[in-house]
Design a protein around this motif. Structure first.
Motif, PDB file in Angstrom:
ATOM      1  N   UNK A 102      60.876 -15.458  19.352  1.00 32.72           N
ATOM      2  CA  UNK A 102      60.281 -16.065  20.546  1.00 32.72           C
ATOM      3  C   UNK A 102      60.719 -15.314  21.796  1.00 32.72           C
ATOM      4  N   UNK A 103      62.011 -14.978  21.869  1.00 35.06           N
ATOM      5  CA  UNK A 103      62.509 -14.226  23.017  1.00 35.06           C
ATOM      6  C   UNK A 103      61.844 -12.854  23.118  1.00 35.06           C
ATOM      7  N   UNK A 104      61.633 -12.216  21.968  1.00 33.17           N
ATOM      8  CA  UNK A 104      60.991 -10.900  21.946  1.00 33.17           C
ATOM      9  C   UNK A 104      59.563 -10.990  22.490  1.00 33.17           C
ATOM     10  N   UNK A 105      58.855 -12.032  22.105  1.00 29.99           N
ATOM     11  CA  UNK A 105      57.488 -12.236  22.587  1.00 29.99           C
ATOM     12  C   UNK A 105      57.483 -12.414  24.108  1.00 29.99           C
ATOM     13  N   UNK A 106      58.394 -13.250  24.607  1.00 31.07           N
ATOM     14  CA  UNK A 106      58.470 -13.486  26.042  1.00 31.07           C
ATOM     15  C   UNK A 106      58.928 -12.227  26.782  1.00 31.07           C
ATOM     16  N   UNK A 107      59.869 -11.519  26.204  1.00 33.56           N
ATOM     17  CA  UNK A 107      60.410 -10.297  26.799  1.00 33.56           C
ATOM     18  C   UNK A 107      59.337  -9.220  26.929  1.00 33.56           C
ATOM     19  N   UNK A 108      58.607  -8.991  25.848  1.00 33.56           N
ATOM     20  CA  UNK A 108      57.630  -7.901  25.828  1.00 33.56           C
ATOM     21  C   UNK A 108      56.498  -8.109  26.822  1.00 33.56           C
ATOM     22  N   UNK A 109      56.128  -9.367  27.060  1.00 33.39           N
ATOM     23  CA  UNK A 109      55.071  -9.634  28.016  1.00 33.39           C
ATOM     24  C   UNK A 109      55.427  -9.149  29.410  1.00 33.39           C
ATOM     25  N   UNK A 110      56.693  -9.299  29.791  1.00 28.37           N
ATOM     26  CA  UNK A 110      57.145  -8.851  31.113  1.00 28.37           C
ATOM     27  C   UNK A 110      57.516  -7.371  31.074  1.00 28.37           C
ATOM     28  N   UNK A 111      58.089  -6.932  29.969  1.00 32.63           N
ATOM     29  CA  UNK A 111      58.511  -5.534  29.818  1.00 32.63           C
ATOM     30  C   UNK A 111      57.330  -4.583  30.019  1.00 32.63           C
ATOM     31  N   UNK A 112      56.166  -4.969  29.518  1.00 30.21           N
ATOM     32  CA  UNK A 112      54.976  -4.124  29.659  1.00 30.21           C
ATOM     33  C   UNK A 112      54.604  -3.920  31.126  1.00 30.21           C
ATOM     34  N   UNK A 113      54.915  -4.913  31.966  1.00 32.62           N
ATOM     35  CA  UNK A 113      54.629  -4.778  33.395  1.00 32.62           C
ATOM     36  C   UNK A 113      55.485  -3.678  34.016  1.00 32.62           C
ATOM     37  N   UNK A 114      56.735  -3.554  33.562  1.00 30.48           N
ATOM     38  CA  UNK A 114      57.610  -2.469  34.021  1.00 30.48           C
ATOM     39  C   UNK A 114      57.018  -1.109  33.634  1.00 30.48           C
ATOM     40  N   UNK A 115      56.636  -1.007  32.362  1.00 23.27           N
ATOM     41  CA  UNK A 115      56.114   0.263  31.852  1.00 23.27           C
ATOM     42  C   UNK A 115      54.809   0.637  32.561  1.00 23.27           C
ATOM     43  N   UNK A 116      53.936  -0.340  32.755  1.00 27.35           N
ATOM     44  CA  UNK A 116      52.665  -0.084  33.432  1.00 27.35           C
ATOM     45  C   UNK A 116      52.864   0.321  34.893  1.00 27.35           C
ATOM     46  N   UNK A 117      54.017  -0.061  35.446  1.00 26.87           N
ATOM     47  CA  UNK A 117      54.320   0.302  36.840  1.00 26.87           C
ATOM     48  C   UNK A 117      54.875   1.712  36.951  1.00 26.87           C
ATOM     49  N   UNK A 118      55.080   2.374  35.793  1.00 29.69           N
ATOM     50  CA  UNK A 118      55.528   3.761  35.810  1.00 29.69           C
ATOM     51  C   UNK A 118      56.981   3.983  35.480  1.00 29.69           C
ATOM     52  N   UNK A 119      57.707   2.951  35.074  1.00 29.18           N
ATOM     53  CA  UNK A 119      59.113   3.119  34.724  1.00 29.18           C
ATOM     54  C   UNK A 119      59.244   3.555  33.268  1.00 29.18           C
ATOM     55  N   UNK A 120      60.289   4.312  32.965  1.00 31.96           N
ATOM     56  CA  UNK A 120      60.566   4.723  31.594  1.00 31.96           C
ATOM     57  C   UNK A 120      61.397   3.636  30.904  1.00 31.96           C
TER      58      UNK A 120
END
Length: 243
Positions: A102-120
């Motif tokens: 469950x934490x992984x699901x919640x984490x990845x949803x926000x993590x993708x926003x970081x990646x889409x913003x151009x962060x490595x």
């Protein structure tokens, strides 16, 4: 209930030792034994087992050990030591795994926003580890609530036997459904078949909303309850009585 059965007695002793010893020795085993998020540098697979013996406060361990004794005793008397231990650890391990998923699901949803913003990946992990950032890419990509959520998921480890206890609680409700239960804040006795589902629905509600008070691992409770229910239901239907 009454007299301590063998498995429950030894589980309580181990939990108490793990709670008291670090305080007496002035050592902190949190990084080693608590259950961390898999991307955290302190994560280890053994933590799915060891976190069950870690507790954050006296009240935490007192409530869990009381629940283990009160609801686990009739189950061990009915099943025997080995079967009860298998059930207890299965519920606890299942709670940890479901909590992580469950934490992984919640984490990845926000993590993708970081990646889409151009962060490595390394930049994101560095920011999450520090718990703060002034990087304009992050500020523009996510809200403060999202940032607080993902840093909490990344940095906050889970401790306690609550997941396993919820499994025990559900099994108690299946086999002793008419037993009357009550809580300190609601002292009116209610049959287990009504009381326990209300508790689990409460965890589901608090786990899916912002109304939870403190760092309570609601989905670990739900995970332990689910695994406990499946095992206990199977045993009940198949009359599996081997110790």
């Amino acid at each position: 209930m009454g007299k301590l059965t063998d498995a429950i007695k030894h589980l309580i002793i181990i939990n108490v030792i793990v709670f008291i010893a670090p305080q007496l020795l002035q050592l902190d085993f949190t990084n080693m034994l608590a259950l961390h998020f898999p991307k955290n540098e302190h994560f280890g697979f053994w933590q799915y087992l060891t976190h069950m013996f870690m507790h954050g406060s006296f009240a935490h361990i007192a409530f869990n050990m009381y629940g283990l004794w009160a609801f686990g005793t009739p189950l061990e008397q009915m099943w025997g030591r080995n079967k009860f231990l298998f059930f207890y650890f299965s519920a606890g391990l299942g709670a940890g795994i479901i909590y992580t998923l469950v934490n992984y699901y919640q984490f990845n949803g926000i993590y993708e926003l970081f990646i889409n913003a151009g962060l490595t990946d390394s930049e994101v992990l560095s920011i999450l580890k520090s718990g703060s950032t002034n990087d304009v890419r992050v500020v523009n990509a996510i809200t403060q609530d999202q940032f607080n959520k993902i840093t909490s998921l990344f940095n906050t480890p889970a401790v306690g036997a609550s997941g396993a206890i919820y499994g025990v609680l559900v099994a108690f409700g299946l086999f002793f459904k008419d037993a009357k239960l009550a809580l300190i804040f609601f002292p009116v006795p209610i049959a287990a078949k009504y009381f326990i589902p209300v508790m689990i629905l409460g965890d589901l509600f608090f786990g899916m909303t912002k109304y939870s008070v403190g760092n309570v691992a609601h989905f670990a409770h739900i995970g332990g309850a689910l695994i406990g229910f499946l095992i206990a239901l199977y045993w009940k239907k198949n009359q599996f009585k081997t110790n």
